[in-house]
Scaffold this active site. Structure first.
Site, PDB file in Angstrom:
ATOM      1  N   SER A 148      37.178  27.607  44.751  1.00 31.84           N
ATOM      2  CA  SER A 148      38.540  27.149  45.032  1.00 31.84           C
ATOM      3  C   SER A 148      39.297  28.255  45.730  1.00 31.84           C
ATOM      4  CB  SER A 148      39.259  26.779  43.731  1.00 31.84           C
ATOM      5  OG  SER A 148      40.635  26.513  43.955  1.00 31.84           O
ATOM      6  N   TYR A 161      42.036  29.120  35.398  1.00 38.86           N
ATOM      7  CA  TYR A 161      41.319  28.411  36.452  1.00 38.86           C
ATOM      8  C   TYR A 161      40.986  29.364  37.597  1.00 38.86           C
ATOM      9  CZ  TYR A 161      40.270  24.908  40.031  1.00 38.86           C
ATOM     10  OH  TYR A 161      39.657  24.167  41.008  1.00 38.86           O
TER      11      TYR A 161
END
Length: 268
Positions: A148, A161
């Site tokens: 990501s 995350y």
């Protein structure tokens, strides 16, 4: 008709975790369109069965359903045994299973943090390790891991995350170096916000995608980029372009980057 610049995946076995939705599902359709034999993996057998029927019509090739919870190491062992029985090989593995949670450091339930790392990091690593063993015997293969932009640039309410995805990116970088002598490729996929049901879990406000609409990626467009990279030496896929540029500039001017991330990037 298939465009001339698109490589065929006919006779290639493509295994996808997280195939029941989001990026994994979009890649399954695109890989099927190019003739791939698919191994579809996720927790929901019903969703995978419906997907298998659709992609088989597109590819004219088999699509196998292998239910698995990638947060469970024993379940991964069972899945790999099934793959050995079904196809005996994996040419390409896409690790797309994962989830996020946009809460502050102190508000995130610790059980969620543990589950996040079990699925997004440890499960991805263990699945890669098991499939790499098959690929070493084959003498070829390609591992593609969904990281990501959060793993490259920090933003508020994504500490766990971001840490997980940074681990995925670095793990993939090391895979690329270690596995090159065995003819095995490794690519990290680092998207910004993708318009999928990922945000049904990650974003409890339900407003994040609207706030970042200018940077949101269509899953079909991303899937095309991913499938185009299969079997190539492409190191990373970074999208959208503006965030890819920002991820390069951030380490060069981290103080300015922190200001931008803490203001314009604070949309969760």
């Amino acid at each position: 008709m298939q465009a001339s610049h698109e490589q065929s995946l006919t006779n290639s076995v493509v295994a996808i975790t997280g195939a029941s939705s989001g990026i994994g599902e979009a890649v399954a359709y695109e890989a099927a369109r190019r003739g791939a034999t698919l191994i579809l993996m996720a927790r929901s057998a019903d969703k995978l069965t419906a997907l298998a029927q659709d992609v088989t019509l597109l590819s004219g090739a088999p699509a196998y359903v292998v239910p698995v919870d990638v947060g469970d190491r024993a379940a991964i062992d069972d899945a790999v045994e099934q793959i050995n029985t079904l196809t005996g090989r994996v040419d390409i593995l896409l690790n797309a299973a994962g989830f996020g949670d946009f809460e502050s450091i102190v508000d995130t339930d610790w059980a969620v943090v543990e589950k996040l790392f079990k699925v997004d990091v440890l499960g991805l690593m263990y699945f890669s390790r098991k499939i790499v063993s098959l690929m070493m015997v084959q003498g070829h293969g390609h591992i593609l891991n969904v990281g990501s932009m959060a793993g490259k640039m920090p933003t508020p309410k994504s500490a766990y995350y971001s840490a997980a995805k940074a681990a995925v990116i670095q793990f993939t970088n090391v895979l690329r170096l270690e596995l090159k002598p065995f003819g095995i490729l490794a690519t990290s996929i680092n998207p910004g916000p993708v318009a999928t049901n990922f945000f049904n879990i990650a974003d409890k406000s339900g407003q994040y995608l609207n706030k970042v609409a200018a940077f949101t990626i269509d899953p079909g467009t991303l899937a095309t980029k991913i499938v185009n990279a299969m079997g190539t030496t492409k190191r990373e896929i970074n999208a959208p372009f503006i965030m890819a540029v920002a991820s390069v500039l951030y380490p060069l001017a981290p103080r300015i980057g922190d200001v931008i991330a803490g203001t314009f990037g604070n949309q969760k």
